[in-house]
Design a protein around this motif. Structure first.
Motif, PDB file in Angstrom:
ATOM      1  N   LEU A  42       0.788  -1.379   0.111  1.00 64.51           N
ATOM      2  CA  LEU A  42      -0.072  -0.145   0.115  1.00 64.51           C
ATOM      3  C   LEU A  42       0.908   1.245  -0.110  1.00 64.51           C
ATOM      4  N   ALA A  43       1.905   1.050   0.588  1.00 68.98           N
ATOM      5  CA  ALA A  43       2.954   2.441   0.697  1.00 68.98           C
ATOM      6  C   ALA A  43       3.912   2.384  -0.837  1.00 68.98           C
ATOM      7  N   GLU A  44       3.771   1.482  -1.661  1.00 71.01           N
ATOM      8  CA  GLU A  44       4.460   1.754  -2.881  1.00 71.01           C
ATOM      9  C   GLU A  44       3.584   2.532  -3.753  1.00 71.01           C
ATOM     10  N   PRO A  45       4.445   3.206  -4.674  1.00 70.59           N
ATOM     11  CA  PRO A  45       3.918   4.365  -5.747  1.00 70.59           C
ATOM     12  C   PRO A  45       3.174   3.703  -6.739  1.00 70.59           C
ATOM     13  N   ASN A  46       3.387   2.367  -7.032  1.00 68.65           N
ATOM     14  CA  ASN A  46       2.328   1.674  -8.042  1.00 68.65           C
ATOM     15  C   ASN A  46       1.396   0.761  -7.480  1.00 68.65           C
ATOM     16  N   VAL A  47       0.797   1.239  -6.430  1.00 68.01           N
ATOM     17  CA  VAL A  47      -0.258   0.597  -5.682  1.00 68.01           C
ATOM     18  C   VAL A  47      -1.171  -0.024  -6.564  1.00 68.01           C
ATOM     19  N   GLU A  48      -1.760   0.370  -7.673  1.00 74.42           N
ATOM     20  CA  GLU A  48      -2.521  -0.089  -8.494  1.00 74.42           C
ATOM     21  C   GLU A  48      -2.307  -1.327  -9.161  1.00 74.42           C
ATOM     22  N   SER A  49      -1.058  -1.544  -9.448  1.00 74.16           N
ATOM     23  CA  SER A  49      -0.570  -2.574 -10.103  1.00 74.16           C
ATOM     24  C   SER A  49      -0.372  -3.835  -9.008  1.00 74.16           C
ATOM     25  N   LEU A  50      -0.679  -3.608  -7.621  1.00 71.04           N
ATOM     26  CA  LEU A  50      -0.241  -4.501  -6.472  1.00 71.04           C
ATOM     27  C   LEU A  50      -1.518  -4.972  -5.991  1.00 71.04           C
ATOM     28  N   LEU A  51      -2.812  -4.610  -6.430  1.00 70.46           N
ATOM     29  CA  LEU A  51      -3.982  -4.827  -5.908  1.00 70.46           C
ATOM     30  C   LEU A  51      -4.070  -6.464  -5.669  1.00 70.46           C
ATOM     31  N   ARG A  52      -3.882  -7.256  -6.606  1.00 72.32           N
ATOM     32  CA  ARG A  52      -3.812  -8.725  -6.467  1.00 72.32           C
ATOM     33  C   ARG A  52      -3.143  -9.202  -5.331  1.00 72.32           C
ATOM     34  N   CYS A  53      -1.705  -8.610  -5.249  1.00 71.07           N
ATOM     35  CA  CYS A  53      -0.996  -9.192  -4.373  1.00 71.07           C
ATOM     36  C   CYS A  53      -1.224  -8.688  -2.972  1.00 71.07           C
ATOM     37  N   ILE A  54      -2.059  -7.466  -2.734  1.00 74.95           N
ATOM     38  CA  ILE A  54      -2.506  -7.095  -1.418  1.00 74.95           C
ATOM     39  C   ILE A  54      -3.687  -8.037  -0.953  1.00 74.95           C
ATOM     40  N   ARG A  55      -4.741  -8.085  -2.001  1.00 80.12           N
ATOM     41  CA  ARG A  55      -5.626  -9.237  -1.683  1.00 80.12           C
ATOM     42  C   ARG A  55      -5.290 -10.656  -1.106  1.00 80.12           C
ATOM     43  N   LEU A  56      -4.232 -11.177  -1.959  1.00 80.06           N
ATOM     44  CA  LEU A  56      -3.728 -12.436  -1.582  1.00 80.06           C
ATOM     45  C   LEU A  56      -2.984 -12.460  -0.373  1.00 80.06           C
ATOM     46  N   ASN A  57      -2.434 -11.410  -0.178  1.00 79.15           N
ATOM     47  CA  ASN A  57      -1.851 -11.232   1.172  1.00 79.15           C
ATOM     48  C   ASN A  57      -2.850 -11.188   2.309  1.00 79.15           C
ATOM     49  N   GLN A  58      -3.916 -10.532   2.210  1.00 78.77           N
ATOM     50  CA  GLN A  58      -5.144 -10.694   3.100  1.00 78.77           C
ATOM     51  C   GLN A  58      -5.605 -11.763   3.363  1.00 78.77           C
ATOM     52  N   TYR A  59      -5.906 -12.486   1.940  1.00 77.72           N
ATOM     53  CA  TYR A  59      -6.493 -13.733   2.319  1.00 77.72           C
ATOM     54  C   TYR A  59      -5.436 -14.766   3.029  1.00 77.72           C
ATOM     55  N   CYS A  60      -4.375 -14.831   2.771  1.00 78.26           N
ATOM     56  CA  CYS A  60      -3.312 -15.721   3.420  1.00 78.26           C
ATOM     57  C   CYS A  60      -3.149 -15.304   4.660  1.00 78.26           C
ATOM     58  N   ALA A  61      -3.010 -14.380   5.195  1.00 83.85           N
ATOM     59  CA  ALA A  61      -2.963 -13.657   6.518  1.00 83.85           C
ATOM     60  C   ALA A  61      -4.195 -14.357   7.136  1.00 83.85           C
ATOM     61  N   ALA A  62      -5.367 -13.997   6.772  1.00 84.83           N
ATOM     62  CA  ALA A  62      -6.626 -14.606   7.587  1.00 84.83           C
ATOM     63  C   ALA A  62      -6.475 -16.104   7.824  1.00 84.83           C
ATOM     64  N   ILE A  63      -6.274 -16.967   6.571  1.00 91.03           N
ATOM     65  CA  ILE A  63      -6.137 -18.364   6.746  1.00 91.03           C
ATOM     66  C   ILE A  63      -5.178 -19.021   7.400  1.00 91.03           C
ATOM     67  N   CYS A  64      -4.071 -18.440   7.148  1.00 94.13           N
ATOM     68  CA  CYS A  64      -2.855 -18.746   8.377  1.00 94.13           C
ATOM     69  C   CYS A  64      -3.173 -18.563   9.735  1.00 94.13           C
ATOM     70  N   GLN A  65      -3.800 -17.473  10.028  1.00 91.98           N
ATOM     71  CA  GLN A  65      -4.057 -17.001  11.590  1.00 91.98           C
ATOM     72  C   GLN A  65      -5.369 -18.165  12.054  1.00 91.98           C
ATOM     73  N   ALA A  66      -6.235 -18.346  11.096  1.00 87.66           N
ATOM     74  CA  ALA A  66      -7.215 -19.493  11.463  1.00 87.66           C
ATOM     75  C   ALA A  66      -6.585 -20.677  11.718  1.00 87.66           C
ATOM     76  N   THR A  67      -5.578 -21.161  10.842  1.00 88.65           N
ATOM     77  CA  THR A  67      -5.054 -22.297  10.903  1.00 88.65           C
ATOM     78  C   THR A  67      -4.308 -22.442  12.098  1.00 88.65           C
ATOM     79  N   GLY A  68      -3.602 -21.498  12.392  1.00 89.77           N
ATOM     80  CA  GLY A  68      -2.807 -21.536  13.814  1.00 89.77           C
ATOM     81  C   GLY A  68      -3.563 -21.770  14.782  1.00 89.77           C
TER      82      GLY A  68
END
Length: 131
Positions: A42-68
């Motif tokens: 989100l702090a990168e200048p080309n944030v628009e090109s990182l939307l998929r990365c951000i979304r997958l990070n959010q999914y992964c964080a939530a799923i990893c937390q739940a798995t733990g």
């Protein structure tokens, strides 16, 4: 200080599995890393090109937390649910790592995140083969 090993060892109803502690710790580490990576994206200048990365990070964080959390529960374990959750974690980590690897050459936070995701994916695969 992480107390995962101590808590599993001292639990009166623990079902000790090879790789359980490693997997729990990898899940929590991956969740934190993904949250930080999404924030860095989100702090990168080309944030628009990182939307998929951000979304997958959010999914992964939530799923990893739940798995733990699921893996930390040792009383009256429902192994079908545990297996499904660990399998979901493997898929979330695989997808997130793949996307972060695309950006890793020019964004070090994505390199760090991809490595954490791959470690978690591997730990989950090892544990899944035991349950």
């Amino acid at each position: 200080m992480v107390r995962t090993e101590e808590m599993i060892r001292t639990h009166p109803k623990t079902t000790r599995r090879e790789g359980l502690v490693e997997c729990i710790e990898a899940c929590y580490e991956c969740a934190q890393t993904c949250i930080a990576c999404a924030d860095a994206c989100l702090a990168e200048p080309n944030v628009e090109s990182l939307l998929r990365c951000i979304r997958l990070n959010q999914y992964c964080a939530a799923i990893c937390q739940a798995t733990g959390e699921v893996l930390s529960r040792q009383t009256e374990t429902e192994w079908g649910v545990v297996r499904a959750q660990v399998a979901a974690c493997i898929e979330a980590c695989r997808a997130c790592a793949g996307e972060c690897e695309i950006h890793a050459a020019h964004m070090q936070h994505c390199q760090v995140c991809a490595e954490a995701c791959r470690r978690c994916e591997d730990a989950c695969r090892r544990l899944l083969s035991q349950i």
